[in-house]
Scaffold this motif. Sequence first.
Motif, PDB file in Angstrom:
ATOM      1  N   ALA A  22    -124.460  -8.687  67.959  1.00  0.00           N
ATOM      2  CA  ALA A  22    -125.086  -9.899  67.423  1.00  0.00           C
ATOM      3  C   ALA A  22    -126.368  -9.523  66.679  1.00  0.00           C
ATOM      4  CB  ALA A  22    -125.381 -10.874  68.547  1.00  0.00           C
ATOM      5  N   PHE A  23    -127.149  -8.622  67.287  1.00  0.00           N
ATOM      6  CA  PHE A  23    -128.345  -8.110  66.619  1.00  0.00           C
ATOM      7  C   PHE A  23    -127.981  -7.419  65.311  1.00  0.00           C
ATOM      8  CE2 PHE A  23    -131.091  -4.368  65.962  1.00  0.00           C
ATOM      9  CZ  PHE A  23    -132.290  -5.008  65.706  1.00  0.00           C
ATOM     10  N   PHE A  24    -126.894  -6.667  65.338  1.00  0.00           N
ATOM     11  CA  PHE A  24    -126.345  -5.996  64.168  1.00  0.00           C
ATOM     12  C   PHE A  24    -126.088  -7.025  63.056  1.00  0.00           C
ATOM     13  CE2 PHE A  24    -123.272  -2.191  63.453  1.00  0.00           C
ATOM     14  CZ  PHE A  24    -123.816  -1.983  62.192  1.00  0.00           C
ATOM     15  N   GLY A  25    -125.436  -8.133  63.404  1.00  0.00           N
ATOM     16  CA  GLY A  25    -125.139  -9.180  62.429  1.00  0.00           C
ATOM     17  C   GLY A  25    -126.387  -9.873  61.911  1.00  0.00           C
ATOM     18  N   ILE A  26    -127.341 -10.116  62.799  1.00  0.00           N
ATOM     19  CA  ILE A  26    -128.588 -10.783  62.399  1.00  0.00           C
ATOM     20  C   ILE A  26    -129.369  -9.906  61.420  1.00  0.00           C
ATOM     21  CG2 ILE A  26    -130.839 -11.559  63.244  1.00  0.00           C
ATOM     22  CD1 ILE A  26    -129.337 -12.481  65.799  1.00  0.00           C
ATOM     23  N   ILE A  35    -127.495 -16.990  50.899  1.00  0.00           N
ATOM     24  CA  ILE A  35    -127.796 -15.576  51.158  1.00  0.00           C
ATOM     25  C   ILE A  35    -126.561 -14.728  50.850  1.00  0.00           C
ATOM     26  CG2 ILE A  35    -128.564 -13.867  52.836  1.00  0.00           C
ATOM     27  CD1 ILE A  35    -129.774 -16.110  54.460  1.00  0.00           C
ATOM     28  N   ALA A  36    -126.741 -13.722  50.011  1.00  0.00           N
ATOM     29  CA  ALA A  36    -125.729 -12.675  49.832  1.00  0.00           C
ATOM     30  C   ALA A  36    -126.051 -11.584  50.844  1.00  0.00           C
ATOM     31  CB  ALA A  36    -125.758 -12.136  48.404  1.00  0.00           C
ATOM     32  N   ASN A  37    -125.200 -11.374  51.826  1.00  0.00           N
ATOM     33  CA  ASN A  37    -125.575 -10.544  52.976  1.00  0.00           C
ATOM     34  C   ASN A  37    -124.434  -9.666  53.458  1.00  0.00           C
ATOM     35  OD1 ASN A  37    -124.096 -12.000  55.359  1.00  0.00           O
ATOM     36  ND2 ASN A  37    -124.931 -13.600  54.030  1.00  0.00           N
ATOM     37  N   SER A  38    -124.742  -8.859  54.461  1.00  0.00           N
ATOM     38  CA  SER A  38    -123.745  -7.963  55.076  1.00  0.00           C
ATOM     39  C   SER A  38    -123.577  -8.275  56.562  1.00  0.00           C
ATOM     40  CB  SER A  38    -124.174  -6.498  54.884  1.00  0.00           C
ATOM     41  OG  SER A  38    -125.496  -6.308  55.352  1.00  0.00           O
ATOM     42  N   ARG A  39    -123.757  -9.535  56.925  1.00  0.00           N
ATOM     43  CA  ARG A  39    -123.638  -9.955  58.319  1.00  0.00           C
ATOM     44  C   ARG A  39    -122.251  -9.683  58.889  1.00  0.00           C
ATOM     45  NH1 ARG A  39    -125.311 -14.490  57.378  1.00  0.00           N
ATOM     46  NH2 ARG A  39    -123.325 -15.491  56.859  1.00  0.00           N
ATOM     47  N   VAL A  40    -121.254  -9.847  58.058  1.00  0.00           N
ATOM     48  CA  VAL A  40    -119.872  -9.717  58.517  1.00  0.00           C
ATOM     49  C   VAL A  40    -119.565  -8.315  59.051  1.00  0.00           C
ATOM     50  CG1 VAL A  40    -117.499  -9.600  57.645  1.00  0.00           C
ATOM     51  CG2 VAL A  40    -118.923 -11.581  57.142  1.00  0.00           C
ATOM     52  N   ILE A  41    -120.290  -7.279  58.551  1.00  0.00           N
ATOM     53  CA  ILE A  41    -120.000  -5.897  58.971  1.00  0.00           C
ATOM     54  C   ILE A  41    -120.144  -5.745  60.489  1.00  0.00           C
ATOM     55  CG2 ILE A  41    -120.755  -3.498  58.815  1.00  0.00           C
ATOM     56  CD1 ILE A  41    -121.599  -4.078  55.941  1.00  0.00           C
ATOM     57  N   GLY A  42    -121.266  -6.212  61.039  1.00  0.00           N
ATOM     58  CA  GLY A  42    -121.477  -6.102  62.486  1.00  0.00           C
ATOM     59  C   GLY A  42    -120.433  -6.855  63.279  1.00  0.00           C
ATOM     60  N   ILE A  43    -120.024  -8.046  62.766  1.00  0.00           N
ATOM     61  CA  ILE A  43    -119.036  -8.852  63.479  1.00  0.00           C
ATOM     62  C   ILE A  43    -117.660  -8.188  63.441  1.00  0.00           C
ATOM     63  CG2 ILE A  43    -117.992 -11.136  63.633  1.00  0.00           C
ATOM     64  CD1 ILE A  43    -121.097 -10.905  64.146  1.00  0.00           C
ATOM     65  N   VAL A  44    -117.315  -7.640  62.271  1.00  0.00           N
ATOM     66  CA  VAL A  44    -116.007  -6.973  62.132  1.00  0.00           C
ATOM     67  C   VAL A  44    -115.919  -5.758  63.062  1.00  0.00           C
ATOM     68  CG1 VAL A  44    -114.615  -5.571  60.557  1.00  0.00           C
ATOM     69  CG2 VAL A  44    -115.522  -7.783  59.821  1.00  0.00           C
ATOM     70  N   ILE A  45    -116.961  -4.912  63.081  1.00  0.00           N
ATOM     71  CA  ILE A  45    -116.949  -3.731  63.952  1.00  0.00           C
ATOM     72  C   ILE A  45    -116.900  -4.153  65.421  1.00  0.00           C
ATOM     73  CG2 ILE A  45    -118.219  -1.675  64.650  1.00  0.00           C
ATOM     74  CD1 ILE A  45    -116.953  -1.496  61.895  1.00  0.00           C
ATOM     75  N   GLY A  59    -123.640 -16.343  63.964  1.00  0.00           N
ATOM     76  CA  GLY A  59    -123.376 -17.555  63.186  1.00  0.00           C
ATOM     77  C   GLY A  59    -124.389 -18.639  63.470  1.00  0.00           C
ATOM     78  N   ALA A  60    -124.750 -18.810  64.748  1.00  0.00           N
ATOM     79  CA  ALA A  60    -125.752 -19.808  65.117  1.00  0.00           C
ATOM     80  C   ALA A  60    -127.097 -19.468  64.495  1.00  0.00           C
ATOM     81  CB  ALA A  60    -125.865 -19.888  66.634  1.00  0.00           C
ATOM     82  N   HIS A  61    -127.422 -18.174  64.484  1.00  0.00           N
ATOM     83  CA  HIS A  61    -128.666 -17.755  63.860  1.00  0.00           C
ATOM     84  C   HIS A  61    -128.666 -18.078  62.369  1.00  0.00           C
ATOM     85  CE1 HIS A  61    -130.940 -14.741  61.502  1.00  0.00           C
ATOM     86  NE2 HIS A  61    -131.918 -15.069  62.363  1.00  0.00           N
ATOM     87  N   ARG A  62    -127.552 -17.816  61.699  1.00  0.00           N
ATOM     88  CA  ARG A  62    -127.484 -18.126  60.257  1.00  0.00           C
ATOM     89  C   ARG A  62    -127.678 -19.617  60.012  1.00  0.00           C
ATOM     90  NH1 ARG A  62    -128.068 -19.968  56.334  1.00  0.00           N
ATOM     91  NH2 ARG A  62    -127.077 -19.708  54.292  1.00  0.00           N
ATOM     92  N   ILE A  88    -123.989 -24.495  57.334  1.00  0.00           N
ATOM     93  CA  ILE A  88    -122.848 -24.799  58.206  1.00  0.00           C
ATOM     94  C   ILE A  88    -121.656 -23.931  57.842  1.00  0.00           C
ATOM     95  CG2 ILE A  88    -121.198 -26.573  58.871  1.00  0.00           C
ATOM     96  CD1 ILE A  88    -123.398 -28.638  58.495  1.00  0.00           C
ATOM     97  N   ALA A  89    -121.387 -23.822  56.551  1.00  0.00           N
ATOM     98  CA  ALA A  89    -120.231 -23.048  56.105  1.00  0.00           C
ATOM     99  C   ALA A  89    -120.341 -21.585  56.522  1.00  0.00           C
ATOM    100  CB  ALA A  89    -120.094 -23.160  54.585  1.00  0.00           C
ATOM    101  N   CYS A  90    -121.522 -20.991  56.329  1.00  0.00           N
ATOM    102  CA  CYS A  90    -121.696 -19.574  56.684  1.00  0.00           C
ATOM    103  C   CYS A  90    -121.657 -19.366  58.199  1.00  0.00           C
ATOM    104  CB  CYS A  90    -123.009 -19.057  56.114  1.00  0.00           C
ATOM    105  SG  CYS A  90    -122.981 -18.866  54.321  1.00  0.00           S
ATOM    106  N   GLY A  91    -122.218 -20.323  58.958  1.00  0.00           N
ATOM    107  CA  GLY A  91    -122.156 -20.222  60.415  1.00  0.00           C
ATOM    108  C   GLY A  91    -120.727 -20.263  60.907  1.00  0.00           C
ATOM    109  N   VAL A  92    -119.934 -21.213  60.384  1.00  0.00           N
ATOM    110  CA  VAL A  92    -118.519 -21.330  60.773  1.00  0.00           C
ATOM    111  C   VAL A  92    -117.733 -20.097  60.331  1.00  0.00           C
ATOM    112  CG1 VAL A  92    -116.405 -22.630  60.404  1.00  0.00           C
ATOM    113  CG2 VAL A  92    -118.562 -23.847  60.794  1.00  0.00           C
ATOM    114  N   ALA A  93    -117.989 -19.639  59.096  1.00  0.00           N
ATOM    115  CA  ALA A  93    -117.268 -18.484  58.562  1.00  0.00           C
ATOM    116  C   ALA A  93    -117.540 -17.228  59.381  1.00  0.00           C
ATOM    117  CB  ALA A  93    -117.662 -18.253  57.103  1.00  0.00           C
ATOM    118  N   THR A  94    -118.767 -17.085  59.878  1.00  0.00           N
ATOM    119  CA  THR A  94    -119.105 -15.925  60.716  1.00  0.00           C
ATOM    120  C   THR A  94    -118.268 -15.927  61.994  1.00  0.00           C
ATOM    121  OG1 THR A  94    -121.356 -15.884  59.869  1.00  0.00           O
ATOM    122  CG2 THR A  94    -120.958 -14.727  61.944  1.00  0.00           C
ATOM    123  N   MET A  95    -118.115 -17.114  62.607  1.00  0.00           N
ATOM    124  CA  MET A  95    -117.300 -17.205  63.822  1.00  0.00           C
ATOM    125  C   MET A  95    -115.830 -16.925  63.536  1.00  0.00           C
ATOM    126  SD  MET A  95    -119.127 -20.566  65.461  1.00  0.00           S
ATOM    127  CE  MET A  95    -120.917 -20.681  65.512  1.00  0.00           C
TER     128      MET A  95
END
Length: 583
Positions: free
Chosen positions: A50-54, A83-93, A111-114, A123-130
């Motif tokens: 989660a820290f990785f994603g944040i 935000i154009a970001n790399s949050r998904v990398i931590g979640i995928v790994i 996602g909640a942090h986003r 909302i869209a990015c938070g849901v998409a992260t989950m």
Amino acid sequence: MFELLITLVERVGIIVTIAFVLTRFRFFRKMFYQDQLNRQQNLTAIMFFAFFGIVGTYTGLNVNTDSLQFNRWATDLMTEEAIANSRVIGIVIAGLLGGPKVGIGAAVIAGAHRFTLGGFTAIACGVATMIAGVIASLFYKKNKRIKLRTAFFVGAIAEAVQMLVILALARPVEQAWALVNLIGIPMILANGIGAVLVLLIMKSVLREEEKAGAEQAQKTLKIADQTLAHLRNGLHIGGAEAVCRIIHKELNTSAVSITNKTAILAHIGLGHDHHHRENPIQTKITSETIESGKIQMATSESIHCTNEDCPLEAVMIAPLKERGEIIGTLKFYFQSENDLTNVNMELITGLSSMISHQLEIGQAERVYHLAKEAEIKALQAQIHPHFLFNTLNTIVSLVRLHPVKARKMLISLSHFIRQNLSATTQKITTLEQELKQVQAYLSLYEERFKDRLTVRYEIDEEVLSEMIPPLTLQPIVENAMMHGFKDKDSDCVLEVIIKKQQNGVYIGVKDNGKGIEKKIVDQIRRTPIDSGSGSGLALYNVNRRLNILFGEEALLQVETNKGKGTNIYFVLSDKEEEEQWIS
């Protein structure tokens, strides 16, 4: 778009650095290899990823959909910003390595942090992260390593799904479309590449550890092979010194030492000029290891060496055990505290455990050989009363009718018994001594049956120095005299043959008696036989001892013809086994 892609890939470098740091944590390495994590490990992994994603969120770029410009770092967002970001990398790994619990858990937190950062895509990015956590978890497989192309595919798919969610949920639609059109392809590619790079760095670091572990295991096995012979007789000065030399040579340590519970048994390497064997243990840290049974580390301040110029600045001490009881210690000395590493800790742990097991194996071997010797003595003891009973009966029958002959036989018997008692204290003797025993035995029968019995010897003098279990020939000869010649009143011929053959030394007893029934030939060597004339215990005991000492190749062989006689022989050919029992 290309400039955004390059910038996003640059930011991925931060995530890769974090991934490298993560590989330093023991729990992370365990997660990479374990099929199932316990509850505590799951919670720890969720928080880390989660820290990785944040971090991936904060290292992103603020994108303004009105001006289509982006800022260098993500901060609190205005309504028209994303935000154009790399949050998904931590979640995928997290999902690929940790499975659904870790992947979805980390996704919910990130996602909640986003969502708290605001912007029209919150909302869209938070849901998409989950959703990304769910997608990655679907590709989790037990007992299978994740391939790089799988990481790229999942990272790209997760980011593509996020673009679709933004189009579906973010409002106004015009801004959502402008955003996706600007950042969609760069983010899909950057996050796919980022997932590959993170997984690659993790695999590279862990592969190096596997290589180091394999080399360590190879060295440990090599040491085990070389030291086993020196530990068979327990923990003593000679064996300890040989073991220390082997370890010092193979591991290139500063010094290696082995102690028992009270004194140094061996010290090889630096400091050997004052760390003398048989000196009493002086350091408190060694005594604590013996008392606690736990590995201890010490620096120069706590080593307390009596020599002020001692070059050894650090030490690791591991207990040595035998049957669960601490009997000494194994010490690795170093010239620097920097050498007190986890790798060296695991190495001394493995070696101390290996040496402890070898000591237990040596003890088990000694107990096994003692049991063999005890069994041999028991079998020999069973033969003595059998022979004595038959011989005394013969003498008793001669006392009244032939007192001179009986006296002569008693003298012969006394010499025989003296040799016989001497044989019970030995586990092996020479063929020459065994032949003398047989000759003494047969002289008792020749004295009694001069007209009935003829004894012939065919002896190859050069093999009489060969070794044989005591009281092996006499029971075979006795079997021929008592059973082969039973009911035969004349022309009894007995041959004792000892000669060298190509495959070994042939030892046989041949008679022209009544022979043995074929149905009991095999049985007579395997088990005592109940019969009216005897139990067959003598031949069984001989065969048993030959098998114990020399193996199946030396078992008794029986050739017999009804009414024509019997030849019982065996061949000694296994020199290595013989030498083992001599030593």
